[in-house]
Scaffold this active site. Structure first.
Site, PDB file in Angstrom:
ATOM      1  N   ARG A   1       0.816  -1.211   0.000  1.00  0.00           N
ATOM      2  CA  ARG A   1       0.000   0.000   0.000  1.00  0.00           C
ATOM      3  C   ARG A   1       0.850   1.261   0.000  1.00  0.00           C
ATOM      4  O   ARG A   1       0.565   2.229  -0.709  1.00  0.00           O
ATOM      5  CB  ARG A   1      -0.932   0.011   1.221  1.00  0.00           C
ATOM      6  CG  ARG A   1      -2.162  -0.865   1.092  1.00  0.00           C
ATOM      7  CD  ARG A   1      -1.855  -2.349   1.081  1.00  0.00           C
ATOM      8  NE  ARG A   1      -1.183  -2.765   2.319  1.00  0.00           N
ATOM      9  CZ  ARG A   1      -0.448  -3.884   2.430  1.00  0.00           C
ATOM     10  NH1 ARG A   1      -0.266  -4.675   1.390  1.00  0.00           N
ATOM     11  NH2 ARG A   1       0.119  -4.204   3.581  1.00  0.00           N
TER      12      ARG A   1
ATOM     13  N   CYS B   1      -5.145  -2.880   8.256  1.00  0.00           N
ATOM     14  CA  CYS B   1      -3.961  -2.139   7.794  1.00  0.00           C
ATOM     15  C   CYS B   1      -4.323  -0.667   7.797  1.00  0.00           C
ATOM     16  O   CYS B   1      -5.333  -0.275   7.197  1.00  0.00           O
ATOM     17  CB  CYS B   1      -3.564  -2.595   6.390  1.00  0.00           C
ATOM     18  SG  CYS B   1      -2.290  -1.566   5.602  1.00  0.00           S
TER      19      CYS B   1
ATOM     20  N   THR C   1      -2.614   1.951   6.433  1.00  0.00           N
ATOM     21  CA  THR C   1      -2.408   2.577   5.132  1.00  0.00           C
ATOM     22  C   THR C   1      -3.521   2.201   4.163  1.00  0.00           C
ATOM     23  O   THR C   1      -3.911   2.997   3.298  1.00  0.00           O
ATOM     24  CB  THR C   1      -1.047   2.164   4.543  1.00  0.00           C
ATOM     25  OG1 THR C   1      -0.032   2.305   5.546  1.00  0.00           O
ATOM     26  CG2 THR C   1      -0.682   3.020   3.352  1.00  0.00           C
TER      27      THR C   1
ATOM     28  N   THR D   1       3.613   4.475   8.456  1.00  0.00           N
ATOM     29  CA  THR D   1       4.426   4.377   7.250  1.00  0.00           C
ATOM     30  C   THR D   1       4.481   5.712   6.522  1.00  0.00           C
ATOM     31  O   THR D   1       3.648   6.597   6.737  1.00  0.00           O
ATOM     32  CB  THR D   1       3.847   3.328   6.277  1.00  0.00           C
ATOM     33  OG1 THR D   1       2.552   3.772   5.837  1.00  0.00           O
ATOM     34  CG2 THR D   1       3.744   1.963   6.935  1.00  0.00           C
TER      35      THR D   1
ATOM     36  N   LYS E   1       7.904  -6.937   9.658  1.00  0.00           N
ATOM     37  CA  LYS E   1       7.481  -7.668   8.463  1.00  0.00           C
ATOM     38  C   LYS E   1       8.456  -8.783   8.107  1.00  0.00           C
ATOM     39  O   LYS E   1       8.053  -9.822   7.550  1.00  0.00           O
ATOM     40  CB  LYS E   1       7.326  -6.711   7.274  1.00  0.00           C
ATOM     41  CG  LYS E   1       6.029  -5.899   7.287  1.00  0.00           C
ATOM     42  CD  LYS E   1       5.878  -5.080   6.023  1.00  0.00           C
ATOM     43  CE  LYS E   1       4.571  -4.284   6.000  1.00  0.00           C
ATOM     44  NZ  LYS E   1       3.377  -5.135   5.907  1.00  0.00           N
TER      45      LYS E   1
ATOM     46  N   CYS F   1       0.558   1.898  12.351  1.00  0.00           N
ATOM     47  CA  CYS F   1       0.827   0.832  11.398  1.00  0.00           C
ATOM     48  C   CYS F   1       0.587  -0.460  12.157  1.00  0.00           C
ATOM     49  O   CYS F   1       1.070  -0.610  13.290  1.00  0.00           O
ATOM     50  CB  CYS F   1       2.258   0.896  10.871  1.00  0.00           C
ATOM     51  SG  CYS F   1       2.693  -0.522   9.825  1.00  0.00           S
TER      52      CYS F   1
END
Length: 232
Positions: A49, A84, A86, A127, A167, A196
């Site tokens: 994203r 999420c 974003t 982010t 991640k 995030c």
């Protein structure tokens, strides 16, 4: 199955797992049948994203998000959650095409953060993509609050924690996290939003206290109530 909560997940998988655990923990249930029904679509292949927003190539993500939302809607879901932050840029784009509501993690979190901030600025840790969209900035202003986000060099640390550590399945150095906290302290922030969902996964691992507002936790509580469950 009726009265289901649909979850557009896999962004990333650990965040989706964390959301479902929070959903379960927040439900006052003495037996299985007192929990809410949930259909989780873990779309791990969803394009990144942040990369889409920064490049301007948003159509592949918008299309994929809409397909997922319509699939869950057709499957009988009464409401949706996207795990999420974003992704809520794309949620806002596809919501008019849906017949069921999306529980908006960003807006719900902003309202709670302002309520708890005591008039101090709210720090947004997120982010680059989320910051560029202004999602939290706008939501915090609409809720009557003010905001701060990390200076450029600290934002690089935030992005590294998200992508190179969480991640990637690597541990986060508490000392690196303290540099982030100190930078936000210097800007007078009271509450800090873990904007995030990868950062949400660090809440327990780093023993982050009540100063931190976790969007996954906020929307999990909202979802329980919306779907007719009882909060613990």
């Amino acid at each position: 199955m009726e009265n289901m909560l649909g979850v557009i997940g896999g962004m990333g998988p650990l965040a989706t797992e964390t959301f479902y655990r929070l959903l379960t923990e927040h439900t006052a249930a003495a037996r299985d049948q007192e929990h809410i029904n949930v259909l989780i679509l873990s779309h791990a292949a969803m394009p990144d994203r942040t990369a889409a927003i920064l490049s301007g190539e948003i159509e592949p993500v918008r299309k994929a998000m809409l397909e997922d939302a319509l699939f869950l809607q057709k499957s009988g879901c009464a409401a949706l959650v996207a795990t999420c932050n974003t992704a809520h840029y794309f949620v806002d784009l596809i919501a008019p095409e849906l017949k069921i509501p999306v529980l908006h993690m960003v807006k719900e979190t902003a309202r709670e953060a302002v309520q708890k901030s005591g008039g101090q600025p709210v720090g947004v840790l997120a982010t680059d993509g989320t910051l560029k969209t202004g999602l939290y900035q706008q939501a915090l202003e609409e809720a009557g609050g003010t905001y701060r986000y990390p200076p450029e060099e600290i934002q690089r640390v935030v992005m590294s924690v998200i992508y190179d550590e969480v991640k990637a399945g690597r541990p986060t150095d508490p000392a690196r996290w303290r540099t982030i906290e100190e930078a936000m302290d210097a800007q007078g922030c009271g509450r800090l939003i873990l904007g995030c969902t990868e950062l949400s996964c660090l809440r327990e691992k780093l023993s982050l206290g009540e100063r931190y507002i976790d969007p996954l936790d906020v929307v999990a509580r909202k979802a329980v109530v919306f779907m007719g469950g009882r909060l613990r």
